[in-house]
Enzyme design. Structure first.
Site, PDB file in Angstrom:
ATOM      1  N   ARG A  75     -31.098   3.954   8.295  1.00  0.00           N
ATOM      2  CA  ARG A  75     -30.018   4.341   7.352  1.00  0.00           C
ATOM      3  C   ARG A  75     -30.275   5.636   6.902  1.00  0.00           C
ATOM      4  O   ARG A  75     -31.351   6.172   6.721  1.00  0.00           O
ATOM      5  CB  ARG A  75     -29.663   3.035   6.307  1.00  0.00           C
ATOM      6  CG  ARG A  75     -30.847   2.350   6.021  1.00  0.00           C
ATOM      7  CD  ARG A  75     -31.778   3.242   4.996  1.00  0.00           C
ATOM      8  NE  ARG A  75     -31.163   3.927   3.958  1.00  0.00           N
ATOM      9  CZ  ARG A  75     -31.475   5.033   3.307  1.00  0.00           C
ATOM     10  NH1 ARG A  75     -32.781   5.393   3.574  1.00  0.00           N
ATOM     11  NH2 ARG A  75     -30.893   5.444   2.400  1.00  0.00           N
ATOM     12  N   GLY A  76     -29.207   6.184   6.322  1.00  0.00           N
ATOM     13  CA  GLY A  76     -29.480   7.659   5.696  1.00  0.00           C
ATOM     14  C   GLY A  76     -28.804   8.589   6.795  1.00  0.00           C
ATOM     15  O   GLY A  76     -29.144   8.108   7.932  1.00  0.00           O
ATOM     16  N   ARG A 118     -21.104   2.981  12.527  1.00  0.00           N
ATOM     17  CA  ARG A 118     -20.829   3.225  11.018  1.00  0.00           C
ATOM     18  C   ARG A 118     -19.880   4.363  11.098  1.00  0.00           C
ATOM     19  O   ARG A 118     -20.257   5.494  11.654  1.00  0.00           O
ATOM     20  CB  ARG A 118     -22.226   3.437  10.166  1.00  0.00           C
ATOM     21  CG  ARG A 118     -22.935   2.141  10.091  1.00  0.00           C
ATOM     22  CD  ARG A 118     -24.190   2.332   8.947  1.00  0.00           C
ATOM     23  NE  ARG A 118     -23.654   2.366   7.605  1.00  0.00           N
ATOM     24  CZ  ARG A 118     -24.479   2.736   6.547  1.00  0.00           C
ATOM     25  NH1 ARG A 118     -25.752   3.041   6.893  1.00  0.00           N
ATOM     26  NH2 ARG A 118     -23.974   2.422   5.475  1.00  0.00           N
ATOM     27  N   GLN A 223     -31.118   0.673  -2.415  1.00  0.00           N
ATOM     28  CA  GLN A 223     -32.007   1.630  -1.453  1.00  0.00           C
ATOM     29  C   GLN A 223     -32.854   2.506  -2.602  1.00  0.00           C
ATOM     30  O   GLN A 223     -33.687   3.007  -2.345  1.00  0.00           O
ATOM     31  CB  GLN A 223     -30.943   2.639  -0.919  1.00  0.00           C
ATOM     32  CG  GLN A 223     -30.196   2.245   0.249  1.00  0.00           C
ATOM     33  CD  GLN A 223     -28.904   1.413  -0.080  1.00  0.00           C
ATOM     34  OE1 GLN A 223     -28.568   0.908  -1.237  1.00  0.00           O
ATOM     35  NE2 GLN A 223     -28.115   1.358   1.014  1.00  0.00           N
ATOM     36  N   ASP A 264     -23.438  12.060   2.989  1.00  0.00           N
ATOM     37  CA  ASP A 264     -23.184  11.396   4.157  1.00  0.00           C
ATOM     38  C   ASP A 264     -22.108  12.232   4.965  1.00  0.00           C
ATOM     39  O   ASP A 264     -21.948  12.230   6.404  1.00  0.00           O
ATOM     40  CB  ASP A 264     -22.716   9.861   4.046  1.00  0.00           C
ATOM     41  CG  ASP A 264     -23.824   9.140   3.784  1.00  0.00           C
ATOM     42  OD1 ASP A 264     -24.255   9.086   2.439  1.00  0.00           O
ATOM     43  OD2 ASP A 264     -24.510   8.337   4.585  1.00  0.00           O
TER      44      ASP A 264
HETATM   45  O1  MRU Z   1     -25.869   3.192   3.422  1.00  0.00           O
HETATM   46  P1  MRU Z   1     -27.057   4.150   3.569  1.00  0.00           P
HETATM   47  O2  MRU Z   1     -28.344   3.577   2.825  1.00  0.00           O
HETATM   48  O3  MRU Z   1     -27.118   4.676   4.876  1.00  0.00           O
HETATM   49  O4  MRU Z   1     -26.597   5.284   2.698  1.00  0.00           O
HETATM   50  C1  MRU Z   1     -27.439   6.584   2.331  1.00  0.00           C
HETATM   51  C2  MRU Z   1     -26.825   7.524   1.581  1.00  0.00           C
HETATM   52  O5  MRU Z   1     -25.770   7.267   0.875  1.00  0.00           O
HETATM   53  C3  MRU Z   1     -27.694   8.684   1.244  1.00  0.00           C
HETATM   54  O6  MRU Z   1     -27.785   9.170   0.043  1.00  0.00           O
HETATM   55  C4  MRU Z   1     -27.085   9.863   2.327  1.00  0.00           C
HETATM   56  O7  MRU Z   1     -26.985   9.289   3.634  1.00  0.00           O
HETATM   57  C5  MRU Z   1     -28.110  10.879   2.489  1.00  0.00           C
HETATM   58  S1  MRU Z   1     -29.591  10.614   3.149  1.00  0.00           S
HETATM   59  C6  MRU Z   1     -30.438  11.975   3.462  1.00  0.00           C
END
Ligand code: MRU
Length: 372
Positions: A75-76, A118, A223, A264
């Site tokens: 994720r991220g 996603r 997270q 994102d």
């Molecule tokens: O749902 P996730 O854990 O994928 O969400 C991640 C985030 O919102 C992060 O802050 C974002 O992707 C930046 S990662 C460098």
């Protein structure tokens, strides 16, 4: 790729001597790794198991990559993009012996399936399309698949270098002796390495600055508590976790001099989608006069999206809110809402930190300037 900064404001980059940042991160496992050559495998750090267990899942086919992305094992935004690039290769590798027409049809199908995994992080579609574009420059399926792997490897290496540069550009923002608040995890675990919002912290720490990080726990999937606290503490950085609803009072106490978060998807006007709760943090930061920065690579910008209203927001399962660790948190029959992201308007963002420098103030022209 541009190498020089085209920014509307400058911060002095800090570049600690080679190896100092890397030794801080030596105890943080890589989120994504490719093991072997053309017959190799994708291994993803299973982030669902952190911080209790460090284990990798092997992805041998496209459904396994999609499952890992949907379940947030990887994720991220940047890490999802890197994983999906390899996922595309795995998909077309299986068709490398087919005729050119079936191979192309398979490539398009694989790309569409991965992109649909996603919806919010634009890095996913960006990486898959980039690998597919490169691969389809070759007409012979076997050569095309090999080209896909080279491109996926290139994206991973590039993301690592880009995140390092974000850290160098942003380190001087980190207040020596002060406090920095972050939301969700935009660290090494969310990228090929270093992170986006956390990269300036690693570079600043390696350069001798000392500061305290406040990590919002980030309900519902934690997270901040599970991942940000894990990687910062492994690197020896002073980090405290707070409940999301404690952010206002910690800011009111004067303990926070800077907020820095990841992204994102960033629209053409600077409106920024990030983990649910980011908008509230930005509003609080404005109230308390605390600078609020977004850190993101250029692959997270979506110039085709004029403003935040066009960013698709992932709605996740109600069960993520209504239960925790297998236990119900709410009475039977009560509904939950679970948007995974929110959009912070550009007007609440002090600056956007990228690999080519800082966009400050956040304007459409400033963004166009760094995207080239
Ligand atoms: O749902 P996730 O854990 O994928 O969400 C991640 C985030 O919102 C992060 O802050 C974002 O992707 C930046 S990662 C460098």
């Amino acid at each position: 790729m541009q190498s020089s900064a085209k920014t509307s404001a400058t911060v002095a980059p800090i570049a600690p001597s080679t190896g100092r940042v890397e030794s801080l991160l030596a105890r943080v496992p890589r989120a994504v790794r490719w093991v072997g050559g053309t017959d190799g495998e994708l291994e993803l750090l299973d982030q669902v198991a952190l911080p209790g267990e460090v284990r990798y899942v092997r992805c041998c086919d496209v459904p396994a990559v999609i499952e890992a992305i949907r379940m947030l094992r990887v994720r991220g935004a940047p890490a999802i993009g890197v994983a999906a690039g390899f996922g595309f290769y795995i998909g077309v590798r299986a068709a490398a012996a087919a005729d050119a027409e079936s191979y192309r049809a398979k490539a398009e199908r694989v790309a569409a399936e991965l992109i649909a995994a996603r919806p919010t992080a634009v890095n996913l579609a960006w990486a898959v399309r980039r690998v597919m574009r490169a691969a389809l420059q070759e007409t012979m399926p076997a050569a095309s698949a090999a080209r896909a792997l080279r491109e996926a490897v290139g994206i991973a290496a590039e993301d690592e270098a880009v995140c390092r540069r974000i850290g160098e550009h942003g380190a001087s923002l980190i207040p020596d002796g002060g406090g920095v608040l972050t939301h969700c995890n935009a660290g090494s675990l969310a990228t090929a390495a270093y992170g986006t919002a956390l990269s300036p912290m690693y570079v600043a720490h390696a350069s001798g600055r000392r500061f305290r990080v406040f990590a919002d726990e980030t309900r519902p999937l934690l997270q901040g508590a599970r991942l940000t606290a894990y990687e910062l503490s492994a690197a020896g950085i002073d980090v405290s976790v707070l409940c999301d609803n404690a952010a206002a009072s910690v800011m009111a106490s004067g303990a926070v001099q800077l907020v820095i978060v990841g992204a994102d998807r960033i629209a053409a006007n600077g409106d920024t989608a990030n983990k649910i709760g980011t908008l509230g943090v930005a509003i609080l930061a404005r109230h308390y006069g605390i600078p609020f920065y977004v850190a993101a690579p250029r692959s997270t910008f979506d110039p085709a999206c004029p403003d935040g209203s066009g960013i698709p927001i992932e709605q996740r399962s109600e069960s993520e809110v209504g239960s925790m660790f297998g236990r119900a948190l709410i009475p039977p029959g009560v509904r939950c809402v679970n948007p995974a992201f929110d959009v912070t308007p550009a007007g609440l963002i002090t600056g956007i930190l990228t690999e080519v420098g800082l966009i400050k103030p956040v304007t459409e022209a400033g963004i166009r300037g760094i995207l080239g």
